[in-house]
Design a protein around this motif. Sequence first.
Motif, PDB file in Angstrom:
ATOM      1  N   SER A  59     -70.211  12.451 -11.576  1.00 18.54           N
ATOM      2  CA  SER A  59     -69.087  11.537 -11.391  1.00 18.54           C
ATOM      3  C   SER A  59     -67.870  12.050 -12.153  1.00 18.54           C
ATOM      4  CB  SER A  59     -69.448  10.145 -11.904  1.00 18.54           C
ATOM      5  OG  SER A  59     -69.487  10.132 -13.315  1.00 18.54           O
ATOM      6  N   GLY A  60     -66.718  11.590 -11.755  1.00 16.84           N
ATOM      7  CA  GLY A  60     -65.512  11.926 -12.495  1.00 16.84           C
ATOM      8  C   GLY A  60     -65.598  11.452 -13.934  1.00 16.84           C
ATOM      9  N   ARG A  61     -66.254  10.324 -14.137  1.00 14.87           N
ATOM     10  CA  ARG A  61     -66.389   9.769 -15.484  1.00 14.87           C
ATOM     11  C   ARG A  61     -67.093  10.742 -16.412  1.00 14.87           C
ATOM     12  NH1 ARG A  61     -69.495   6.895 -18.982  1.00 14.87           N
ATOM     13  NH2 ARG A  61     -68.454   5.185 -20.078  1.00 14.87           N
ATOM     14  N   THR A  62     -68.148  11.375 -15.939  1.00 16.77           N
ATOM     15  CA  THR A  62     -68.889  12.330 -16.767  1.00 16.77           C
ATOM     16  C   THR A  62     -67.990  13.497 -17.178  1.00 16.77           C
ATOM     17  OG1 THR A  62     -70.975  11.741 -15.709  1.00 16.77           O
ATOM     18  CG2 THR A  62     -70.899  13.854 -16.850  1.00 16.77           C
ATOM     19  N   ALA A  63     -67.208  14.008 -16.257  1.00  8.97           N
ATOM     20  CA  ALA A  63     -66.302  15.109 -16.575  1.00  8.97           C
ATOM     21  C   ALA A  63     -65.253  14.656 -17.591  1.00  8.97           C
ATOM     22  CB  ALA A  63     -65.630  15.628 -15.314  1.00  8.97           C
ATOM     23  N   TYR A  64     -64.751  13.436 -17.457  1.00 10.97           N
ATOM     24  CA  TYR A  64     -63.772  12.935 -18.428  1.00 10.97           C
ATOM     25  C   TYR A  64     -64.405  12.777 -19.813  1.00 10.97           C
ATOM     26  CZ  TYR A  64     -60.560  12.029 -14.584  1.00 10.97           C
ATOM     27  OH  TYR A  64     -59.722  12.171 -13.508  1.00 10.97           O
ATOM     28  N   LEU A  65     -65.649  12.347 -19.860  1.00 10.92           N
ATOM     29  CA  LEU A  65     -66.344  12.245 -21.142  1.00 10.92           C
ATOM     30  C   LEU A  65     -66.528  13.624 -21.783  1.00 10.92           C
ATOM     31  CD1 LEU A  65     -69.052   9.561 -20.315  1.00 10.92           C
ATOM     32  CD2 LEU A  65     -67.124   9.316 -21.899  1.00 10.92           C
ATOM     33  N   LYS A  66     -66.832  14.614 -20.962  1.00 14.19           N
ATOM     34  CA  LYS A  66     -66.970  15.977 -21.484  1.00 14.19           C
ATOM     35  C   LYS A  66     -65.638  16.485 -22.020  1.00 14.19           C
ATOM     36  CE  LYS A  66     -70.921  17.283 -18.637  1.00 14.19           C
ATOM     37  NZ  LYS A  66     -71.428  18.203 -17.597  1.00 14.19           N
ATOM     38  N   ALA A  67     -64.552  16.227 -21.294  1.00 18.19           N
ATOM     39  CA  ALA A  67     -63.219  16.622 -21.767  1.00 18.19           C
ATOM     40  C   ALA A  67     -62.892  15.918 -23.076  1.00 18.19           C
ATOM     41  CB  ALA A  67     -62.171  16.296 -20.705  1.00 18.19           C
ATOM     42  N   GLN A  68     -63.207  14.643 -23.153  1.00 16.38           N
ATOM     43  CA  GLN A  68     -62.957  13.880 -24.373  1.00 16.38           C
ATOM     44  C   GLN A  68     -63.736  14.461 -25.550  1.00 16.38           C
ATOM     45  OE1 GLN A  68     -64.597   9.892 -24.434  1.00 16.38           O
ATOM     46  NE2 GLN A  68     -62.892   9.166 -25.690  1.00 16.38           N
ATOM     47  N   HIS A  69     -64.949  14.898 -25.303  1.00 14.64           N
ATOM     48  CA  HIS A  69     -65.789  15.494 -26.335  1.00 14.64           C
ATOM     49  C   HIS A  69     -65.121  16.757 -26.904  1.00 14.64           C
ATOM     50  CE1 HIS A  69     -69.459  16.389 -28.445  1.00 14.64           C
ATOM     51  NE2 HIS A  69     -69.714  17.461 -27.726  1.00 14.64           N
ATOM     52  N   TYR A  70     -64.608  17.612 -26.022  1.00 17.71           N
ATOM     53  CA  TYR A  70     -63.908  18.813 -26.472  1.00 17.71           C
ATOM     54  C   TYR A  70     -62.618  18.459 -27.205  1.00 17.71           C
ATOM     55  CZ  TYR A  70     -67.011  22.106 -24.170  1.00 17.71           C
ATOM     56  OH  TYR A  70     -68.107  22.856 -23.821  1.00 17.71           O
ATOM     57  N   LEU A  71     -61.873  17.483 -26.706  1.00 15.38           N
ATOM     58  CA  LEU A  71     -60.630  17.085 -27.356  1.00 15.38           C
ATOM     59  C   LEU A  71     -60.885  16.446 -28.719  1.00 15.38           C
ATOM     60  CD1 LEU A  71     -58.695  15.698 -24.268  1.00 15.38           C
ATOM     61  CD2 LEU A  71     -58.208  17.809 -25.541  1.00 15.38           C
ATOM     62  N   SER A  72     -61.953  15.690 -28.852  1.00 14.40           N
ATOM     63  CA  SER A  72     -62.303  15.093 -30.145  1.00 14.40           C
ATOM     64  C   SER A  72     -62.589  16.172 -31.177  1.00 14.40           C
ATOM     65  CB  SER A  72     -63.518  14.173 -30.008  1.00 14.40           C
ATOM     66  OG  SER A  72     -63.205  13.053 -29.230  1.00 14.40           O
ATOM     67  N   GLU A  73     -63.318  17.187 -30.761  1.00 15.61           N
ATOM     68  CA  GLU A  73     -63.606  18.285 -31.682  1.00 15.61           C
ATOM     69  C   GLU A  73     -62.334  19.050 -32.026  1.00 15.61           C
ATOM     70  OE1 GLU A  73     -65.788  20.790 -34.225  1.00 15.61           O
ATOM     71  OE2 GLU A  73     -66.165  18.791 -33.439  1.00 15.61           O
ATOM     72  N   LEU A  74     -61.459  19.247 -31.034  1.00 16.12           N
ATOM     73  CA  LEU A  74     -60.194  19.928 -31.285  1.00 16.12           C
ATOM     74  C   LEU A  74     -59.373  19.161 -32.318  1.00 16.12           C
ATOM     75  CD1 LEU A  74     -58.109  22.130 -30.598  1.00 16.12           C
ATOM     76  CD2 LEU A  74     -57.354  20.669 -28.707  1.00 16.12           C
TER      77      LEU A  74
END
Length: 97
Positions: A59-74
């Motif tokens: 789902s698009g939601r899963t991809a957004y969660l993955k992006a958020q995970h990378y941005l949180s670490e950044l």
Amino acid sequence: MATSPSNYRMQIGGDHYTRLDIQPWDALRDWLGDDGFRAYLRGNAVKYLCRAGTKDGESGRTAYLKAQHYLSELLATYDEAVIADWEAQRLAGDDPA
């Protein structure tokens, strides 16, 4: 930089990374250095944002969660840099405030 506790061993979609003794982020951070690791995190966030909703079975939601995970670490890497600068000033006897 150390991996932020909030993101360490967190994974969106499966557990294939969390089962590893050495986390890929830790290895990449060591190999790439601070600037390279931040570029890696930004690039992966962009990748997931661009493909949100386009990958079969995801789902698009899963991809957004993955992006958020990378941005949180950044963002955490910048917080760590601010703390390190403050600590260095404090140890040098300068008033960081």
